[in-house]
Design a protein around this motif. Structure first.
Motif, PDB file in Angstrom:
ATOM      1  N   UNK A  26       6.645  -0.114  11.236  1.00 41.82           N
ATOM      2  CA  UNK A  26       6.716  -0.753  10.943  1.00 41.82           C
ATOM      3  C   UNK A  26       6.162  -1.406   9.695  1.00 41.82           C
ATOM      4  N   UNK A  27       4.493  -1.464  10.057  1.00 37.29           N
ATOM      5  CA  UNK A  27       3.739  -1.686   8.852  1.00 37.29           C
ATOM      6  C   UNK A  27       3.998  -0.925   8.036  1.00 37.29           C
ATOM      7  N   UNK A  28       3.824   0.417   7.766  1.00 32.28           N
ATOM      8  CA  UNK A  28       3.634   1.114   6.548  1.00 32.28           C
ATOM      9  C   UNK A  28       5.292   0.783   5.530  1.00 32.28           C
ATOM     10  N   UNK A  29       6.274   0.659   6.612  1.00 35.44           N
ATOM     11  CA  UNK A  29       7.722   0.229   5.525  1.00 35.44           C
ATOM     12  C   UNK A  29       8.010  -1.575   5.121  1.00 35.44           C
ATOM     13  N   UNK A  30       7.226  -1.891   6.018  1.00 36.29           N
ATOM     14  CA  UNK A  30       6.710  -3.755   4.920  1.00 36.29           C
ATOM     15  C   UNK A  30       6.004  -3.541   4.105  1.00 36.29           C
ATOM     16  N   UNK A  31       4.702  -2.535   4.563  1.00 35.36           N
ATOM     17  CA  UNK A  31       4.272  -2.851   3.126  1.00 35.36           C
ATOM     18  C   UNK A  31       4.289  -1.736   1.854  1.00 35.36           C
ATOM     19  N   UNK A  32       5.135  -0.904   1.581  1.00 27.57           N
ATOM     20  CA  UNK A  32       5.944  -0.078   0.806  1.00 27.57           C
ATOM     21  C   UNK A  32       7.260  -1.172   0.051  1.00 27.57           C
ATOM     22  N   UNK A  33       7.712  -2.011   1.321  1.00 26.75           N
ATOM     23  CA  UNK A  33       8.451  -3.122   0.436  1.00 26.75           C
ATOM     24  C   UNK A  33       8.062  -4.026  -0.108  1.00 26.75           C
ATOM     25  N   UNK A  34       6.859  -4.744   0.469  1.00 24.98           N
ATOM     26  CA  UNK A  34       5.839  -5.476  -0.736  1.00 24.98           C
ATOM     27  C   UNK A  34       5.541  -4.932  -2.070  1.00 24.98           C
ATOM     28  N   UNK A  94      -0.552  -3.516   1.489  1.00 20.19           N
ATOM     29  CA  UNK A  94      -2.115  -3.397   1.547  1.00 20.19           C
ATOM     30  C   UNK A  94      -1.977  -2.151   2.908  1.00 20.19           C
ATOM     31  N   UNK A  95      -3.339  -1.876   2.807  1.00 23.54           N
ATOM     32  CA  UNK A  95      -4.182  -0.328   3.154  1.00 23.54           C
ATOM     33  C   UNK A  95      -3.740  -0.529   4.931  1.00 23.54           C
ATOM     34  N   UNK A  96      -4.195   0.726   5.018  1.00 22.70           N
ATOM     35  CA  UNK A  96      -3.840   0.427   6.702  1.00 22.70           C
ATOM     36  C   UNK A  96      -5.183  -0.385   7.633  1.00 22.70           C
ATOM     37  N   UNK A 123      -6.725  -3.440   3.570  1.00 22.60           N
ATOM     38  CA  UNK A 123      -7.132  -4.017   1.964  1.00 22.60           C
ATOM     39  C   UNK A 123      -5.930  -3.884   1.480  1.00 22.60           C
ATOM     40  N   UNK A 124      -5.827  -5.268   0.082  1.00 24.01           N
ATOM     41  CA  UNK A 124      -4.590  -5.096  -0.881  1.00 24.01           C
ATOM     42  C   UNK A 124      -4.739  -4.171  -1.546  1.00 24.01           C
ATOM     43  N   UNK A 125      -3.619  -3.839  -2.219  1.00 25.68           N
ATOM     44  CA  UNK A 125      -3.347  -2.516  -3.236  1.00 25.68           C
ATOM     45  C   UNK A 125      -3.244  -2.936  -4.095  1.00 25.68           C
ATOM     46  N   UNK A 126      -3.866  -2.400  -5.645  1.00 17.38           N
ATOM     47  CA  UNK A 126      -3.578  -3.461  -6.454  1.00 17.38           C
ATOM     48  C   UNK A 126      -3.000  -2.771  -7.708  1.00 17.38           C
ATOM     49  N   UNK A 127      -3.046  -3.472  -8.542  1.00 17.11           N
ATOM     50  CA  UNK A 127      -1.701  -2.737  -9.753  1.00 17.11           C
ATOM     51  C   UNK A 127      -2.705  -2.965 -10.917  1.00 17.11           C
ATOM     52  N   UNK A 128      -2.555  -2.073 -12.067  1.00 16.97           N
ATOM     53  CA  UNK A 128      -3.347  -1.761 -13.269  1.00 16.97           C
ATOM     54  C   UNK A 128      -2.146  -0.976 -13.990  1.00 16.97           C
ATOM     55  N   UNK A 129      -1.639  -1.939 -14.854  1.00 19.09           N
ATOM     56  CA  UNK A 129      -0.178  -1.156 -15.655  1.00 19.09           C
ATOM     57  C   UNK A 129      -0.085  -1.256 -16.886  1.00 19.09           C
ATOM     58  N   UNK A 130      -0.525  -0.048 -17.880  1.00 14.77           N
ATOM     59  CA  UNK A 130      -0.994   0.103 -19.247  1.00 14.77           C
ATOM     60  C   UNK A 130      -0.069   0.193 -19.830  1.00 14.77           C
ATOM     61  N   UNK A 131       0.986  -0.357 -20.948  1.00 16.73           N
ATOM     62  CA  UNK A 131       1.748   0.393 -21.953  1.00 16.73           C
ATOM     63  C   UNK A 131       1.318   0.975 -22.646  1.00 16.73           C
ATOM     64  N   UNK A 132       1.822   2.259 -23.311  1.00 23.64           N
ATOM     65  CA  UNK A 132       1.761   2.744 -24.312  1.00 23.64           C
ATOM     66  C   UNK A 132       2.967   2.711 -25.271  1.00 23.64           C
ATOM     67  N   UNK A 174      -3.388   1.544 -10.869  1.00 25.74           N
ATOM     68  CA  UNK A 174      -4.081   0.953  -9.078  1.00 25.74           C
ATOM     69  C   UNK A 174      -4.133   1.378  -8.059  1.00 25.74           C
ATOM     70  N   UNK A 175      -4.424   0.534  -7.019  1.00 24.98           N
ATOM     71  CA  UNK A 175      -4.228   1.342  -6.036  1.00 24.98           C
ATOM     72  C   UNK A 175      -2.571   1.522  -5.270  1.00 24.98           C
ATOM     73  N   UNK A 176      -1.810   0.438  -5.892  1.00 25.83           N
ATOM     74  CA  UNK A 176      -0.506   0.602  -4.958  1.00 25.83           C
ATOM     75  C   UNK A 176      -0.355   1.717  -5.690  1.00 25.83           C
ATOM     76  N   UNK A 177      -0.492   3.045  -5.876  1.00 26.41           N
ATOM     77  CA  UNK A 177      -0.026   4.642  -5.611  1.00 26.41           C
ATOM     78  C   UNK A 177      -0.603   4.941  -4.921  1.00 26.41           C
ATOM     79  N   UNK A 178       0.249   4.464  -3.777  1.00 27.63           N
ATOM     80  CA  UNK A 178      -0.693   4.742  -2.494  1.00 27.63           C
ATOM     81  C   UNK A 178       1.066   5.615  -1.722  1.00 27.63           C
TER      82      UNK A 178
END
Length: 154
Positions: A38-46, A110-112, A115-124, A138-142
Motif C-alpha cells: 500500500x505504501x508503494x502504491x500511494x507513493x506511485x499515485x502521488x 517518497x523512497x522507502x 526521502x522525497x523524489x524530485x522532478x527535473x523535466x527538461x524540454x527539447x 529526476x529521482x521520480x523515475x523510480x
C-alpha cells in the motif's frame, strides 16, 4: 429422572486458544505483506498526480517557446507571464524553479526511507519538429515507488 440428566454433557461453545492464535498469526502475515504494498502504491499515485499537476507549467513553457522562439526567459514568474507558478499540494511539496523551461520540483512521492523524489523535466525540440519532448532526469523515475519507464517523461 435425575440420573438421565446427569449423563448429559454440556457442550461448550467458542474457540480454543490455539485457534485464536492461528487467526492472529494469519492477520499478522497479511498485514506484513499489505502495508508495504500500500505504501508503494500511494507513493506511485502521488508521483503520477504530481506529473499531471505539472501539465499547466509544461503548457506555459510550450506557449513561451512558440511565442518567443526560444526557451531562454521561459521562467516561472517572468514578466512575460507564460509560465504559471504551480500550487504546493500533497503531490508537489516544493516548487524549486522553472528556469529556461527546465522544471525542477519536489514531489509527494517518497523512497522507502522517506526521502522525497524530485522532478527535473527538461524540454527539447528538434529543428522543424512540431512537438516538444520532455526528458525527466529526476529521482521520480523510480519503478518501485515512483514512475516506470515510459511514464511521466521517464
Amino acid at each position: 429422572m435425575k440420573k438421565a440428566r446427569m449423563g448429559i454433557k454440556r457442550v461448550q461453545k467458542g474457540f480454543t486458544l490455539i485457534e485464536l492464535m492461528i487467526v492472529v498469526a494469519i492477520i499478522g502475515i497479511l498485514a506484513a505483506v499489505a502495508i508495504p504494498q500500500y505504501s508503494d502504491y500511494s507513493s506511485r499515485a502521488r508521483a503520477s498526480n504530481a506529473m499531471a499537476e505539472l501539465n499547466s507549467v509544461k503548457l506555459g513553457v510550450a506557449t513561451c517557446l512558440q511565442e518567443t522562439g526560444t526557451l531562454t526567459g521561459c521562467d516561472m514568474g517572468a514578466a512575460n507571464g507564460y509560465v504559471p507558478t504551480p500550487a504546493v499540494t500533497q503531490n508537489i511539496t516544493a516548487v524549486t524553479s522553472v528556469l529556461n523551461g527546465i522544471i525542477t520540483m519536489t514531489s509527494g512521492a517518497t523512497t522507502t526511507a522517506g526521502v522525497r523524489l524530485t522532478i527535473v523535466d527538461t524540454p527539447t525540440i528538434a529543428a522543424g519538429a512540431a512537438n516538444m519532448t520532455w526528458a525527466n532526469t529526476g529521482t521520480i523515475c523510480n519503478p518501485t515507488r515512483g514512475l516506470k519507464a515510459g511514464q511521466g517523461d521517464c
